[in-house]
Write a protein that holds these residues in place. Structure first.
Motif, mmCIF file in Angstrom:
data_model
loop_
_atom_site.group_PDB
_atom_site.id
_atom_site.type_symbol
_atom_site.label_atom_id
_atom_site.label_comp_id
_atom_site.label_asym_id
_atom_site.label_seq_id
_atom_site.Cartn_x
_atom_site.Cartn_y
_atom_site.Cartn_z
ATOM 1 N N MET A 1 0.821 -1.203 0.000
ATOM 2 C CA MET A 1 0.000 0.000 0.000
ATOM 3 C C MET A 1 0.861 1.261 0.000
ATOM 4 N N THR A 2 1.959 1.251 0.776
ATOM 5 C CA THR A 2 2.777 2.467 0.803
ATOM 6 C C THR A 2 3.507 2.686 -0.510
ATOM 7 N N THR A 3 3.753 1.615 -1.271
ATOM 8 C CA THR A 3 4.396 1.806 -2.574
ATOM 9 C C THR A 3 3.506 2.673 -3.450
ATOM 10 N N ALA A 4 2.222 2.381 -3.507
ATOM 11 C CA ALA A 4 1.293 3.175 -4.315
ATOM 12 C C ALA A 4 1.239 4.618 -3.819
ATOM 13 N N ALA A 15 9.673 14.512 -3.601
ATOM 14 C CA ALA A 15 10.774 13.559 -3.495
ATOM 15 C C ALA A 15 10.590 12.740 -2.225
ATOM 16 N N VAL A 16 10.542 11.412 -2.378
ATOM 17 C CA VAL A 16 10.256 10.537 -1.243
ATOM 18 C C VAL A 16 11.459 9.654 -0.920
ATOM 19 N N PHE A 17 11.520 9.199 0.330
ATOM 20 C CA PHE A 17 12.532 8.236 0.750
ATOM 21 C C PHE A 17 11.890 7.311 1.774
ATOM 22 N N PRO A 18 12.400 6.081 1.889
ATOM 23 C CA PRO A 18 11.792 5.127 2.816
ATOM 24 C C PRO A 18 12.190 5.377 4.267
ATOM 25 N N ILE A 19 11.234 5.130 5.134
ATOM 26 C CA ILE A 19 11.425 5.143 6.582
ATOM 27 C C ILE A 19 10.980 3.761 7.061
ATOM 28 N N PRO A 20 11.703 3.155 8.003
ATOM 29 C CA PRO A 20 11.310 1.811 8.445
ATOM 30 C C PRO A 20 9.836 1.739 8.846
ATOM 31 N N PRO A 21 9.198 0.599 8.585
ATOM 32 C CA PRO A 21 7.775 0.428 8.905
ATOM 33 C C PRO A 21 7.454 0.827 10.344
ATOM 34 N N CYS A 34 16.487 10.214 -1.700
ATOM 35 C CA CYS A 34 15.218 10.778 -2.173
ATOM 36 C C CYS A 34 14.978 10.395 -3.629
ATOM 37 N N LEU A 35 13.788 9.925 -3.901
ATOM 38 C CA LEU A 35 13.389 9.499 -5.236
ATOM 39 C C LEU A 35 12.320 10.433 -5.783
ATOM 40 N N THR A 36 12.470 10.809 -7.048
ATOM 41 C CA THR A 36 11.487 11.689 -7.683
ATOM 42 C C THR A 36 10.813 11.034 -8.883
ATOM 43 N N ASN A 37 11.296 9.872 -9.283
ATOM 44 C CA ASN A 37 10.779 9.181 -10.451
ATOM 45 C C ASN A 37 9.844 8.055 -10.009
ATOM 46 N N PRO A 38 8.558 8.120 -10.400
ATOM 47 C CA PRO A 38 7.616 7.077 -9.991
ATOM 48 C C PRO A 38 8.067 5.660 -10.363
ATOM 49 N N GLU A 39 8.696 5.498 -11.514
ATOM 50 C CA GLU A 39 9.162 4.168 -11.923
ATOM 51 C C GLU A 39 10.245 3.645 -10.984
ATOM 52 N N ARG A 40 11.152 4.509 -10.555
ATOM 53 C CA ARG A 40 12.206 4.103 -9.608
ATOM 54 C C ARG A 40 11.585 3.716 -8.269
ATOM 55 N N ARG A 42 8.607 2.400 -7.864
ATOM 56 C CA ARG A 42 8.025 1.064 -8.082
ATOM 57 C C ARG A 42 9.092 -0.022 -8.025
ATOM 58 N N GLU A 43 10.278 0.268 -8.561
ATOM 59 C CA GLU A 43 11.371 -0.706 -8.597
ATOM 60 C C GLU A 43 11.991 -0.936 -7.224
ATOM 61 N N LEU A 44 12.170 0.136 -6.447
ATOM 62 C CA LEU A 44 13.004 0.071 -5.249
ATOM 63 C C LEU A 44 12.261 0.033 -3.916
ATOM 64 N N TRP A 45 10.984 0.439 -3.910
ATOM 65 C CA TRP A 45 10.263 0.588 -2.640
ATOM 66 C C TRP A 45 9.874 -0.764 -2.070
ATOM 67 N N ARG A 46 10.003 -0.912 -0.753
ATOM 68 C CA ARG A 46 9.505 -2.114 -0.063
ATOM 69 C C ARG A 46 8.151 -1.752 0.524
ATOM 70 N N ASP A 47 7.119 -2.435 0.077
ATOM 71 C CA ASP A 47 5.789 -2.127 0.586
ATOM 72 C C ASP A 47 5.790 -2.312 2.097
ATOM 73 N N GLY A 48 5.224 -1.383 2.799
ATOM 74 C CA GLY A 48 5.230 -1.399 4.255
ATOM 75 C C GLY A 48 6.127 -0.327 4.830
ATOM 76 N N ASP A 49 7.143 0.109 4.045
ATOM 77 C CA ASP A 49 7.983 1.208 4.525
ATOM 78 C C ASP A 49 7.127 2.464 4.642
ATOM 79 N N ASN A 50 7.402 3.264 5.652
ATOM 80 C CA ASN A 50 6.769 4.572 5.735
ATOM 81 C C ASN A 50 7.431 5.497 4.731
ATOM 82 N N ILE A 51 6.831 6.663 4.555
ATOM 83 C CA ILE A 51 7.259 7.590 3.510
ATOM 84 C C ILE A 51 7.761 8.884 4.138
#
Length: 180
Positions: A1-4, A15-21, A34-40, A42-51
């Motif tokens: 869910m957090t990936t979406a 620009a988003v970056f992961p924070i531990p769940p 920090c990521l600004t590209n939606p495709e990146r 989708r590739e790199l995010w672990r669902d469940g990580d906070n934003i």
């Protein structure tokens, strides 16, 4: 869910970056992640990580309007706007689990407004500022994040607006140390 949710935020120009769940603090250095590209995302995010939303990388200033026993940042900002005869700012806004709000504003070019909290902002008690600063900048927890079983959500779904002049006039820029 957090990936979406993270993908949605990058599509909005943030620009988003992961924070531990479940957490509010990054694990290690975050500014270079920090990521600004939606495709990146989708590739790199672990669902469940906070934003996390990096203010400097996003080119935004965030107002964190606290709502707790000590202050009501929403009421303080509403009172200031009314006193100045200004409308409530129309910008992307997230609801925090405590009932507060995170408001996102586009930072003016060359903005060096830093981060401040704990009643030290010129906007009044209960209003924390997260700005791009001169070198590093601050961050806010993004919608889609879950802390203590409670979710940060989008409360006002509109584009990120420019920082109103009546707010920026009360937020001092950092001193220019490059000439010293």
């Amino acid at each position: 869910m957090t990936t979406a949710a993270a993908v949605d935020l990058t599509a909005r120009g943030l620009a988003v970056f992961p924070i531990p769940p479940g957490g509010r603090k990054p694990a290690g250095p975050w500014r270079s992640r920090c990521l600004t590209n939606p495709e990146r995302v989708r590739e790199l995010w672990r669902d469940g990580d906070n934003i996390g939303i990096g203010c400097r990388a996003s080119g935004v200033i965030g107002l964190d309007l606290d709502l707790d026993d000590e202050a009501d940042g929403l009421a303080v900002l509403a009172h200031l706007a009314a006193r100045l005869g200004k409308p409530w700012p129309e910008t992307l806004t997230a609801a925090t689990p405590s009932g507060g709000r995170h408001m996102y504003f586009l930072a003016p070019d060359g903005c060096t407004i830093g981060s401040s909290s704990g009643g030290r902002t010129a906007l009044g008690p209960g209003i924390d500022v997260r700005g791009p600063g001169r070198h590093t900048g601050g961050y806010l927890i993004g919608p889609g994040s879950v802390v203590g079983g409670n979710t940060y959500t989008v409360a006002h779904d509109v584009p990120v607006a420019p920082l109103p002049g009546w707010i920026s006039a009360r937020l001092p820029s950092l001193p220019d140390r490059s000439t010293r």
